[in-house]
Design a protein around this motif. Structure first.
Motif, mmCIF file in Angstrom:
data_model
loop_
_atom_site.group_PDB
_atom_site.id
_atom_site.type_symbol
_atom_site.label_atom_id
_atom_site.label_comp_id
_atom_site.label_asym_id
_atom_site.label_seq_id
_atom_site.Cartn_x
_atom_site.Cartn_y
_atom_site.Cartn_z
ATOM 1 N N THR A 88 12.724 -11.271 0.168
ATOM 2 C CA THR A 88 12.408 -9.824 0.173
ATOM 3 C C THR A 88 11.867 -9.451 1.688
ATOM 4 O OG1 THR A 88 11.477 -10.108 -2.278
ATOM 5 C CG2 THR A 88 10.577 -8.180 -0.914
ATOM 6 N N ALA A 89 11.011 -10.377 2.246
ATOM 7 C CA ALA A 89 10.237 -10.172 3.483
ATOM 8 C C ALA A 89 10.542 -11.004 4.671
ATOM 9 C CB ALA A 89 8.892 -10.389 3.202
ATOM 10 N N GLY A 90 11.609 -11.508 4.616
ATOM 11 C CA GLY A 90 11.843 -12.371 5.710
ATOM 12 C C GLY A 90 11.081 -13.625 5.874
ATOM 13 N N MET A 91 10.812 -14.357 7.013
ATOM 14 C CA MET A 91 10.235 -15.242 7.303
ATOM 15 C C MET A 91 9.011 -15.013 7.657
ATOM 16 S SD MET A 91 12.815 -17.573 7.153
ATOM 17 C CE MET A 91 12.450 -19.269 8.285
ATOM 18 N N VAL A 92 7.952 -15.385 6.416
ATOM 19 C CA VAL A 92 6.540 -15.127 6.609
ATOM 20 C C VAL A 92 5.585 -16.447 6.745
ATOM 21 C CG1 VAL A 92 4.459 -13.956 5.806
ATOM 22 C CG2 VAL A 92 6.622 -12.941 5.578
ATOM 23 N N ASP A 115 14.158 -2.959 0.407
ATOM 24 C CA ASP A 115 14.945 -2.165 -0.615
ATOM 25 C C ASP A 115 14.248 -1.896 -1.955
ATOM 26 O OD1 ASP A 115 17.275 -1.811 -2.508
ATOM 27 O OD2 ASP A 115 18.176 -1.341 -0.613
ATOM 28 N N ASN A 116 14.214 -0.478 -2.294
ATOM 29 C CA ASN A 116 13.518 -0.212 -3.313
ATOM 30 C C ASN A 116 14.299 -0.777 -4.634
ATOM 31 O OD1 ASN A 116 11.409 0.841 -1.958
ATOM 32 N ND2 ASN A 116 11.943 2.823 -2.559
ATOM 33 N N HIS A 117 15.677 -0.660 -4.749
ATOM 34 C CA HIS A 117 16.531 -1.179 -5.748
ATOM 35 C C HIS A 117 16.129 -2.558 -5.955
ATOM 36 C CE1 HIS A 117 19.522 -1.399 -8.596
ATOM 37 N NE2 HIS A 117 20.257 -1.937 -8.012
ATOM 38 N N ALA A 118 16.370 -3.298 -4.741
ATOM 39 C CA ALA A 118 16.355 -4.745 -4.864
ATOM 40 C C ALA A 118 14.885 -5.245 -5.226
ATOM 41 C CB ALA A 118 16.681 -5.157 -3.470
ATOM 42 N N LEU A 119 13.964 -4.503 -5.012
ATOM 43 C CA LEU A 119 12.410 -4.921 -5.249
ATOM 44 C C LEU A 119 12.502 -4.757 -6.838
ATOM 45 C CD1 LEU A 119 9.551 -5.515 -4.459
ATOM 46 C CD2 LEU A 119 9.080 -3.163 -4.187
ATOM 47 N N ASP A 142 7.047 6.770 -2.977
ATOM 48 C CA ASP A 142 8.317 6.477 -2.577
ATOM 49 C C ASP A 142 8.219 5.473 -1.161
ATOM 50 O OD1 ASP A 142 9.519 7.973 -4.583
ATOM 51 O OD2 ASP A 142 9.546 9.955 -3.278
ATOM 52 N N SER A 143 6.962 5.452 -0.631
ATOM 53 C CA SER A 143 7.182 5.099 0.525
ATOM 54 C C SER A 143 5.922 3.838 0.579
ATOM 55 C CB SER A 143 6.427 5.796 1.897
ATOM 56 O OG SER A 143 6.518 5.393 3.013
ATOM 57 N N ARG A 144 4.680 4.089 0.053
ATOM 58 C CA ARG A 144 3.465 2.958 0.131
ATOM 59 C C ARG A 144 3.723 1.905 -0.956
ATOM 60 N NH1 ARG A 144 -1.211 6.383 3.036
ATOM 61 N NH2 ARG A 144 -0.135 7.014 5.035
ATOM 62 N N LEU A 145 3.696 2.792 -1.879
ATOM 63 C CA LEU A 145 3.559 1.777 -3.372
ATOM 64 C C LEU A 145 4.565 0.576 -3.410
ATOM 65 C CD1 LEU A 145 1.737 1.313 -5.764
ATOM 66 C CD2 LEU A 145 3.166 2.857 -6.920
ATOM 67 N N PRO A 146 5.886 0.930 -3.223
ATOM 68 C CA PRO A 146 6.850 -0.311 -3.130
ATOM 69 C C PRO A 146 6.343 -1.350 -2.370
ATOM 70 C CG PRO A 146 8.090 1.889 -3.323
ATOM 71 C CD PRO A 146 6.653 2.156 -2.974
ATOM 72 N N ARG A 147 6.010 -0.989 -1.084
ATOM 73 C CA ARG A 147 5.682 -1.522 0.192
ATOM 74 C C ARG A 147 4.449 -2.609 -0.199
ATOM 75 N NH1 ARG A 147 6.113 -0.898 6.361
ATOM 76 N NH2 ARG A 147 4.892 -2.829 7.257
ATOM 77 N N GLY A 167 -7.994 -3.912 -2.645
ATOM 78 C CA GLY A 167 -7.067 -3.548 -1.258
ATOM 79 C C GLY A 167 -5.944 -3.123 -1.569
ATOM 80 N N ILE A 168 -5.341 -3.113 -2.960
ATOM 81 C CA ILE A 168 -4.376 -2.271 -3.151
ATOM 82 C C ILE A 168 -4.601 -0.713 -2.970
ATOM 83 C CG2 ILE A 168 -2.844 -1.287 -5.018
ATOM 84 C CD1 ILE A 168 -2.879 -4.354 -6.247
ATOM 85 N N MET A 169 -5.868 -0.348 -3.578
ATOM 86 C CA MET A 169 -6.267 1.106 -3.330
ATOM 87 C C MET A 169 -6.349 1.385 -2.018
ATOM 88 S SD MET A 169 -6.245 2.454 -6.375
ATOM 89 C CE MET A 169 -7.267 3.825 -6.061
ATOM 90 N N TYR A 170 -7.048 0.530 -1.240
ATOM 91 C CA TYR A 170 -7.128 0.966 0.517
ATOM 92 C C TYR A 170 -5.956 0.998 1.109
ATOM 93 C CZ TYR A 170 -8.900 0.574 5.173
ATOM 94 O OH TYR A 170 -9.115 0.714 6.452
ATOM 95 N N SER A 171 -5.146 0.088 0.612
ATOM 96 C CA SER A 171 -3.527 0.311 1.546
ATOM 97 C C SER A 171 -2.941 1.326 1.290
ATOM 98 C CB SER A 171 -2.820 -1.012 0.964
ATOM 99 O OG SER A 171 -3.429 -2.102 1.343
ATOM 100 N N LEU A 172 -3.151 2.079 -0.170
ATOM 101 C CA LEU A 172 -2.456 3.444 -0.391
ATOM 102 C C LEU A 172 -3.165 4.483 0.617
ATOM 103 C CD1 LEU A 172 -2.454 3.296 -4.195
ATOM 104 C CD2 LEU A 172 -0.568 3.212 -2.832
#
Length: 349
Positions: free
Chosen positions: A270-274, A207-211, A74-79, A35-40
């Motif tokens: 990190t993600a709010g109310m999930v 936020d990448n720094h917060a992550l 910079d975009s997908r991997l942190p997310r 799933g991680i590979m596909y999400s990239l």
């Protein structure tokens, strides 16, 4: 000649030998990695799997290397990392809560952590704080809400699980009221929409720094909680039986509640109310590996990460504009729980 009942029993026994809990855990872990590979590869700028594999073997002078590096790292991997950690954290904390409270309908929001986190984040938005302040205040307020619930339960001579639940209900109501006050005084043109969007849940503004600050804490806390399966198995017994086995029930109970609450607070900050993740995924894992928390917790970690990767992928690709993650988890979670209901209800009766 064997009867149909004997053949069915032999078939069930053969499946049980093949799909052991350890093998199901390995399969769920492989599913998470896939799933991680596909999400990239999915998003506004799709990347083929061959191109993704080639990128990791290419040098910096290759065509489009800089573009792919920015998209992936910079975009997908942190997310993706945030999605896996949030899904795994909510799932393992939900499974731990269900074991501690001996109730299959318990979720991470039971002791007020969700309303406390929402209040802390909303307060920071209204105060004009940005960056790390929003997740920090959300986490602190969530922990304070749980501490209040535990303190209310401790007012009684012999605090029990029922008193903890009642204390959590009172704390949840209090912080929900405080959240309503903050929303009432917020600027309706700027601050209120930000609060509402945060409460819907999203990974778009991670936020990448917060992550990178919260990720190590989450990994350690999730690993610690997932390793307490044998203790939780003993705690599902009566308190007298647990004490006879040498388990200090009250100490472990509060320790596991604090650990699960810390994980829940960090995921919400990190993600709010999930919603639904901490309720649905432990039931699914229980159907696959049984009620033993030794395997239930690790499988919940993997399945929770997979589920939130799926929801985040749908949030990114279903519409031209990104759909809030909390909406996807609510819809998918409710539909999936309906499908599982006829199986999970057997454990309630």
């Amino acid at each position: 000649m064997t009867s149909s009942a004997e053949r069915a029993g032999a078939s069930h026994f053969q499946r049980a030998r093949i799909l052991t809990p350890s093998r199901i855990f390995i399969l769920s872990l492989l599913l998470l990695l896939a799933g991680i590979m596909y999400s990239l590869t999915i998003g506004r700028y799709p990347i083929s799997f061959a191109e993704l594999i080639g990128f990791f073997h290419a040098d910096a002078s290759a065509p489009r290397y800089g573009l792919l590096h920015n998209i992936i790292f910079d975009s997908r991997l942190p997310r993706i990392l945030a999605a896996v950690l949030v899904g795994a954290g909510l799932s393992v904390s939900g499974a731990a809560y269900q074991a501690v409270f001996r109730n299959p309908l318990v979720s991470p929001g039971l002791l007020g952590v969700l309303s406390g986190c929402a209040f802390g984040a909303s307060l920071s938005i209204v105060a004009g704080l940005n960056g790390l302040w929003i997740p920090a205040l959300a986490c602190v307020a969530g922990l304070l809400a749980v501490m209040l619930g535990v303190a209310i339960a401790s007012l009684f001579a012999s605090p029990s699980i029922l008193m903890l639940i009642l204390g959590g209900i009172i704390s949840n109501a209090l912080f929900t009221g405080l959240l309503s006050i903050v929303k009432y005084v917020a600027d309706p043109q700027d601050q209120l929409p930000t609060i509402v969007y945060w409460m819907l849940g999203s990974l778009s503004a991670v936020d990448n720094h917060a992550l990178w600050v919260t990720a190590p804490v989450l990994v350690i806390a999730i690993a610690l909680l997932a390793g307490l399966g044998r203790v939780l198995d003993v705690m599902t017994l009566s308190e007298d039986e647990a004490y006879s086995l040498g388990i200090p029930v009250r100490l472990y109970r509060y320790g596991i509640i604090v650990l699960a609450t810390l994980i829940s607070a960090l995921t919400v900050s990190t993600a709010g109310m999930v919603g639904w993740v901490g309720l649905l995924i432990p039931h699914l894992a229980r159907l696959l590996v049984g009620a033993s928390n030794v395997w239930l917790l690790p499988v919940s970690v993997c399945l929770g990460g997979c589920f939130l990767l799926l929801c985040d992928g749908l949030a990114r690709t279903l519409a031209p504009g990104e759909i809030p993650l909390g909406i996807i988890t609510e819809l998918l979670g409710a539909l999936a729980f309906i499908a599982l209901l006829k199986y999970v209800r057997r454990g309630w009766l």
